[in-house]
Enzyme design. Structure first.
Site, PDB file in Angstrom:
ATOM      1  CD  GLU A 260      -2.938  -1.054   2.362  1.00  0.00           C
ATOM      2  OE1 GLU A 260      -2.842  -0.096   3.171  1.00  0.00           O
ATOM      3  OE2 GLU A 260      -3.796  -1.940   2.466  1.00  0.00           O
ATOM      4  CG  HIS A 278      -6.182   0.698   4.699  1.00  0.00           C
ATOM      5  ND1 HIS A 278      -4.947   0.141   4.916  1.00  0.00           N
ATOM      6  CD2 HIS A 278      -6.883   0.463   5.846  1.00  0.00           C
ATOM      7  CE1 HIS A 278      -4.895  -0.394   6.127  1.00  0.00           C
ATOM      8  NE2 HIS A 278      -6.060  -0.208   6.706  1.00  0.00           N
TER       9      HIS A 278
END
Length: 525
Positions: A260, A278
């Site tokens: 990420e 997220h």
């Protein structure tokens, strides 16, 4: 008056709480690392979200810093070892996002059930493909929870309200807690074979990494739909793509990824795949909750010395800490030992102290045992939240203090109840400071619990130790120390070896195949 810097954007209530508690506060956000380094020396506390990076370099300039508070659960942006070395307490708010994350999982489950993103895209393109988007109801379907802790239990509650049947796999979920939650406790294989929807709510540890591997995905019911709002790395992303492409998995929704920010992924563009960036904690309510919690925790610490949700400090008074430190180190290692050996089956835990240990505050010792035990399965456990996590999972924890004199001047014993009965490990302190194991499951064995170790149970027979050493030597693994105990001559023997490097998997299988071997496990302390 203590002084705190809020260096990331945070709800204004945080600053107000600091001021109400008598703490001076500055809200200065968006600083570069060099700019932060130039001003951090004047502050006693630093309140952050995810943007500020609390590096060793920043900490070296934070000459007055006493506490870092992270409004949220993740502390990847804080160098915790460096903070510990500098005497800086690191706190987080591990439960502030629970409801929000659980609701996001439910939202993604509905999106999968009715293919909402694609239906929206098609409709806005003017296609009106009503027959293309044939969804499924969630009512009457089976939801499989992998992880039934705080967030998992909230998801279960919401799913039961939707008239779903909920089955759960969790190493620490007791039958009693499962009944309270209204779920059925099952094995992982049973969950995979029965679930119409699977949601993951477990931390990323060595035992949970790729828990949905290619092998386990193949065990799922054809047409299963999978949701992950927990941690990237719990699912083998390449294997998931293959399962989606083949049609075995009908849909998958991920809020978290191995890497990420996820700017690219093999899953992107795959039919049946939904992704969000997220967003599990991204609601107004969650942001307010974590801001309030971090301000209250930091104010408590700075004004009264109270410690809550600290990741690198036990809840101890200044007078108790020096005396309890070696006992807590012993207790944590005993908890980690029994957790690694019996974690999946543990129902109850008893912590017994006798001799010199019985004269001390037992709560930190219990907390250290639970930290070691729960740390096998949780990447956010600490001295403060370990008892809460154990209680939440339905573990019955008992503390026993003995006034009797035993074989050792001080002794800590950790006993656990499993379906096979009660098992215990015990340890003492050598020279009042060095933790030492003295008994494991009824067998007398003296060993230091450090680094990488190998645990072997075998039938006591001539030549076994030589054969074991040969297998490790062939694998290039050097034995540091060797500890042996047995119940009776020719009976069951226990070996604990410290290894310079972990034994590779082929060597572990070779050892398992040695004549007389009953159990082989790799341990880490």
């Amino acid at each position: 008056m203590p002084k705190v810097l809020i260096s990331d954007k945070m709800d204004p209530l945080a600053a107000q709480i600091f001021r109400n508690r008598g703490v001076e506060v500055d809200e200065i956000t968006g600083k570069t690392p060099e700019e932060l380094k130039a001003i951090i020396g004047q502050y006693d506390g630093l309140a952050i979200r995810s943007s500020t990076k609390v590096t060793k370099d920043i900490l070296s300039a934070a000459t007055n810093l006493k506490v870092v508070g992270r409004a949220g659960i993740g502390v990847d942006n804080v160098d915790i070892p460096a903070a510990s070395a500098a005497g800086v307490v690191v706190m987080n708010t591990p439960f502030g996002n629970s409801i929000t994350t659980a609701e996001h999982a439910i939202a993604l489950m509905f999106a999968l059930a009715r293919d909402l993103p694609e239906a929206d895209k098609s409709t806005q393109a003017g296609k009106w493909e009503k027959n293309r988007f044939m969804g499924v109801e969630v009512t009457g379907k089976t939801l499989g929870l992998i992880g039934a802790g705080n967030i998992g239990s909230i998801v279960a509650d919401r799913a039961i309200g939707l008239r779903m049947k909920v089955v759960a796999f969790d190493p620490f979920l007791t039958p009693e807690r499962a009944v309270d939650m209204g779920v059925e406790k099952v094995t992982l294989d049973e969950l995979l074979s029965r679930a119409d929807f699977i949601t993951l709510h477990t931390p990323l540890t060595d035992s949970t990494r790729n828990i949905l591997s290619a092998e386990n995905l193949a065990k799922t019911k054809k047409g299963v739909r999978i949701v992950n709002c927990a941690r990237g790395g719990l699912i083998d992303e390449a294997a998931l793509k293959a399962a989606l492409d083949s049609g075995h998995v009908a849909g998958a929704a991920l809020d978290v990824f191995v890497t990420e920010p996820a700017k690219e992924s093999p899953l992107f563009g795959t039919p049946g795949f939904i992704s969000t960036p997220h967003l599990g904690a991204s609601t107004n309510e969650a942001q307010v909750n974590v801001a309030i919690q971090v301000a209250e925790q930091m104010a408590d610490f700075l004004m009264t010395g109270g410690v809550t949700n600290a990741l690198n400090m036990p809840s101890l008074s200044a007078e108790e800490a020096p005396k309890l430190k070696p006992y807590m180190a012993l207790a944590e290692r005993l908890g980690a030992l029994v957790g690694q050996l019996e974690g999946d089956a543990i129902k109850n835990v008893a912590i017994e102290v006798e001799g010199a240990a019985a004269e001390l505050n037992q709560k930190p010792i219990t907390g250290a045992v639970l930290k070691g035990l729960m740390g096998v399965y949780s990447d956010t456990v600490n001295m403060v939240n370990a008892p809460f996590l154990a209680k939440e999972r339905g573990l019955d924890v008992r503390e026993v203090r003995h006034d009797r004199e035993g074989d050792y001047h001080t002794l800590v014993r950790v006993s656990v109840t499993t379906e096979q009965g009660e098992k215990s490990v015990a340890g003492t302190l050598f020279a009042n400071s060095e933790p030492r194991l003295v008994e494991i499951f009824g067998v007398k064995v003296e060993a230091d619990l450090v680094g990488t170790m190998l645990y072997v149970v075998n039938e006591d027979a001539p030549g076994f130790i030589g054969r074991l050493g040969t297998k490790l030597g062939e694998a290039g693994v050097n034995i540091g120390t060797f500890h042996l105990g047995r119940r009776t001559a020719g009976g069951e023997a226990v070996l604990l070896l410290s290894l310079d490097t972990p034994a590779p998997e082929p060597a572990m299988w070779d050892i398992c195949r040695l004549p007389g071997v009953k159990t082989v496990k790799s341990l880490r302390f």
